[in-house]
Design a protein around this motif. Sequence first.
Motif, PDB file in Angstrom:
ATOM      1  N   LEU A   1     -10.014  -4.680   7.212  1.00  0.00           N
ATOM      2  CA  LEU A   1      -9.374  -4.186   6.001  1.00  0.00           C
ATOM      3  C   LEU A   1      -8.910  -5.365   5.147  1.00  0.00           C
ATOM      4  O   LEU A   1      -8.978  -5.350   3.934  1.00  0.00           O
ATOM      5  CB  LEU A   1      -8.168  -3.302   6.361  1.00  0.00           C
TER       6      LEU A   1
ATOM      7  N   PRO B   1       0.826  -1.207   0.000  1.00  0.00           N
ATOM      8  CA  PRO B   1       0.000   0.000   0.000  1.00  0.00           C
ATOM      9  C   PRO B   1       0.864   1.262   0.000  1.00  0.00           C
ATOM     10  O   PRO B   1       1.995   1.251   0.473  1.00  0.00           O
ATOM     11  CB  PRO B   1      -0.769  -0.109   1.312  1.00  0.00           C
ATOM     12  N   HIS B   2       0.293   2.337  -0.550  1.00  0.00           N
ATOM     13  CA  HIS B   2       0.949   3.647  -0.479  1.00  0.00           C
ATOM     14  C   HIS B   2       0.063   4.552   0.340  1.00  0.00           C
ATOM     15  O   HIS B   2      -1.001   4.166   0.764  1.00  0.00           O
ATOM     16  CB  HIS B   2       1.135   4.220  -1.892  1.00  0.00           C
TER      17      HIS B   2
ATOM     18  N   SER C   1      -1.976   6.852   2.893  1.00  0.00           N
ATOM     19  CA  SER C   1      -2.331   6.916   4.312  1.00  0.00           C
ATOM     20  C   SER C   1      -2.286   5.547   4.991  1.00  0.00           C
ATOM     21  O   SER C   1      -1.897   5.434   6.150  1.00  0.00           O
ATOM     22  CB  SER C   1      -3.712   7.550   4.471  1.00  0.00           C
ATOM     23  N   LEU C   2      -2.677   4.484   4.283  1.00  0.00           N
ATOM     24  CA  LEU C   2      -2.629   3.159   4.921  1.00  0.00           C
ATOM     25  C   LEU C   2      -1.187   2.769   5.206  1.00  0.00           C
ATOM     26  O   LEU C   2      -0.876   2.230   6.264  1.00  0.00           O
ATOM     27  CB  LEU C   2      -3.306   2.105   4.031  1.00  0.00           C
ATOM     28  N   HIS C   3      -0.294   3.087   4.256  1.00  0.00           N
ATOM     29  CA  HIS C   3       1.110   2.766   4.467  1.00  0.00           C
ATOM     30  C   HIS C   3       1.640   3.484   5.706  1.00  0.00           C
ATOM     31  O   HIS C   3       2.340   2.898   6.543  1.00  0.00           O
ATOM     32  CB  HIS C   3       1.917   3.171   3.227  1.00  0.00           C
TER      33      HIS C   3
ATOM     34  N   PHE D   1      -9.833   1.666   4.244  1.00  0.00           N
ATOM     35  CA  PHE D   1      -9.179   2.433   5.309  1.00  0.00           C
ATOM     36  C   PHE D   1      -9.497   3.917   5.169  1.00  0.00           C
ATOM     37  O   PHE D   1      -9.869   4.600   6.122  1.00  0.00           O
ATOM     38  CB  PHE D   1      -7.668   2.199   5.273  1.00  0.00           C
ATOM     39  N   ASP D   2      -9.342   4.420   3.926  1.00  0.00           N
ATOM     40  CA  ASP D   2      -9.587   5.841   3.717  1.00  0.00           C
ATOM     41  C   ASP D   2     -11.034   6.194   4.011  1.00  0.00           C
ATOM     42  O   ASP D   2     -11.331   7.197   4.655  1.00  0.00           O
ATOM     43  CB  ASP D   2      -9.236   6.225   2.264  1.00  0.00           C
TER      44      ASP D   2
ATOM     45  N   TRP E   1      -3.967  -4.768  -1.844  1.00  0.00           N
ATOM     46  CA  TRP E   1      -3.858  -3.647  -0.907  1.00  0.00           C
ATOM     47  C   TRP E   1      -4.670  -2.438  -1.356  1.00  0.00           C
ATOM     48  O   TRP E   1      -5.020  -1.588  -0.533  1.00  0.00           O
ATOM     49  CB  TRP E   1      -2.379  -3.248  -0.739  1.00  0.00           C
ATOM     50  N   LYS E   2      -4.995  -2.373  -2.645  1.00  0.00           N
ATOM     51  CA  LYS E   2      -5.800  -1.240  -3.138  1.00  0.00           C
ATOM     52  C   LYS E   2      -7.147  -1.224  -2.428  1.00  0.00           C
ATOM     53  O   LYS E   2      -7.617  -0.175  -1.978  1.00  0.00           O
ATOM     54  CB  LYS E   2      -6.020  -1.363  -4.646  1.00  0.00           C
TER      55      LYS E   2
ATOM     56  N   SER F   1      -6.773  -0.203   1.185  1.00  0.00           N
ATOM     57  CA  SER F   1      -6.566   1.245   1.301  1.00  0.00           C
ATOM     58  C   SER F   1      -7.872   1.996   1.138  1.00  0.00           C
ATOM     59  O   SER F   1      -8.138   2.963   1.865  1.00  0.00           O
ATOM     60  CB  SER F   1      -5.587   1.732   0.233  1.00  0.00           C
ATOM     61  N   GLU F   2      -8.679   1.548   0.163  1.00  0.00           N
ATOM     62  CA  GLU F   2      -9.970   2.228  -0.043  1.00  0.00           C
ATOM     63  C   GLU F   2     -10.827   2.169   1.209  1.00  0.00           C
ATOM     64  O   GLU F   2     -11.384   3.181   1.645  1.00  0.00           O
ATOM     65  CB  GLU F   2     -10.741   1.550  -1.187  1.00  0.00           C
TER      66      GLU F   2
END
Lengths: 226, 265
Positions: A183, A116-117, A119-121, A221-222, A214-215, A218-219
């Motif tokens: 997640l 992931p890149h 905010s999750l990262h 999570f955001d 991870w996409k 991340s979605e």
Amino acid sequence: MALRTLIARNPMRAAAPAASRGLKTFSLPDLSYDYGELEPAISGEIMQLHHQKHHQTYITNYNKALEQLDAAIAKGDASTVVKLQSAIKFNGGGHVNHSIFWKNLAPVRAGGGEPPHGSLHKAIDSNFGSFEALIQKMNAEGAAVQGSGWVWLGLDKEFKRLVVETTGNQDPLVTKGASLVPLLGIDVWEHAYYLQYKNVRPDYLKNIWKVINWKYASEVFDKESA
Amino acid sequence: MSLFNCITNQCPLGSNFGSSNKLGSCGAVPQLGGGAQRRDKSRNSRSITAYYGLKTPPYKLDALEPYMTQKTLEVHWGAHHRGYVEALNKHLAKNDLLYGYTMDELIKVTYNNGNPWPEFNSAAQVWNHDFFWESMQPGGGEMPTLGLLQQIEKDFGSFINFREKFVEAALTSFGSCWVWLVLKREKRCLAIVKTSNAINPLVWNDIPITGLDVWEHAYYLDFKNDRAKYINTFMDHLISWEAAAARMARAQSFVNLGEPKIPVA
């Protein structure tokens, strides 16, 4: 007048089939990739059995249990309502968990395995020290699950932090905390890996990261930490 | 201080002793009598002696074909069962207090009344799988005879009814489970019991007569997700009623199933 019509129609409603009573039945969600596209991490044979047989069975039994629950509620049969809870938790949980699981996986061509890149990262680094540390922790906890269960990466909405949790059987993550949002979930039931990895669950866990989506994580999570 | 004080919650070292699971840190390890000192105290080696060995099934690994394939036996016995034995030995190597227990006692003690210690999983699964291999035989299936059949008919109405209930129990168990036919000590009757993960009827002091492993690893290679076919194959072709009868006979030296025939004067 409308009320009288409603009351007059009630006796008929109990006899009508579930679907027309408004009871939603569930059906097997499609995968956004072919069964064989997650190889060599997960074999096509496992994916097909897992999706078409195991997940479908959970859905079939969940629908059945819901129908029975609906009937018991209508009759006011409290003891049957209570008795059905374990079947609902198990089969409903199985449906919920596997629906998330299919989205947690993606073929390499669609970004599977890419870390992931954003905010999750950042959240992973601050909660676990490093991405590698998270992987190690989830692998260790997943391998340690006795019997059947899941290992999760979850967001605790209340405390605004990431957690690694395990649940037994088909218990959804929320059974470990009402504020937990899944997640990422990894199925460590034997059916998820046995044909390919036999008893070597650690190898399955090591390899599944190559197809983790991870996409999607991340979605979620955001969205949930907004 | 007797040996058992550490195991019950009467340890003078503290009340949360039982929950810490750090038995190795207990300073007051009692010495067991006789030659139970197994740790090698020689200065130049810290070799760990194995305490339990992997028992081989009472038949060759291909003897249950085609109902349970050699491949399954090789992985289930050779990898899973062996893994439990090795894990158990590793636990015991760290824990002097558990020396000297028989397997049955070890299981009951580590079960800790429902709050099991880590050793429980390994110990119980070693026992469960020993029991499971011995509960099957080549040319198994069919029906029990004589006294065991009579007792089944007494407690379940008929063998057909027992078989139905046993199959149903195996089909409706959630997750990794075992299904047992047990002789209940207090009630003095046979019963079908489902347990999850490693738990077995010994923890409730009941006497297992036969058992079926319904963990997925027991049938996945042979039957994939078709648990029903596995269970029926077990009942029709694998279950050893001879082994069950022998266990039943032994159980009757502990449980009095009949009323004594007191003649009326």
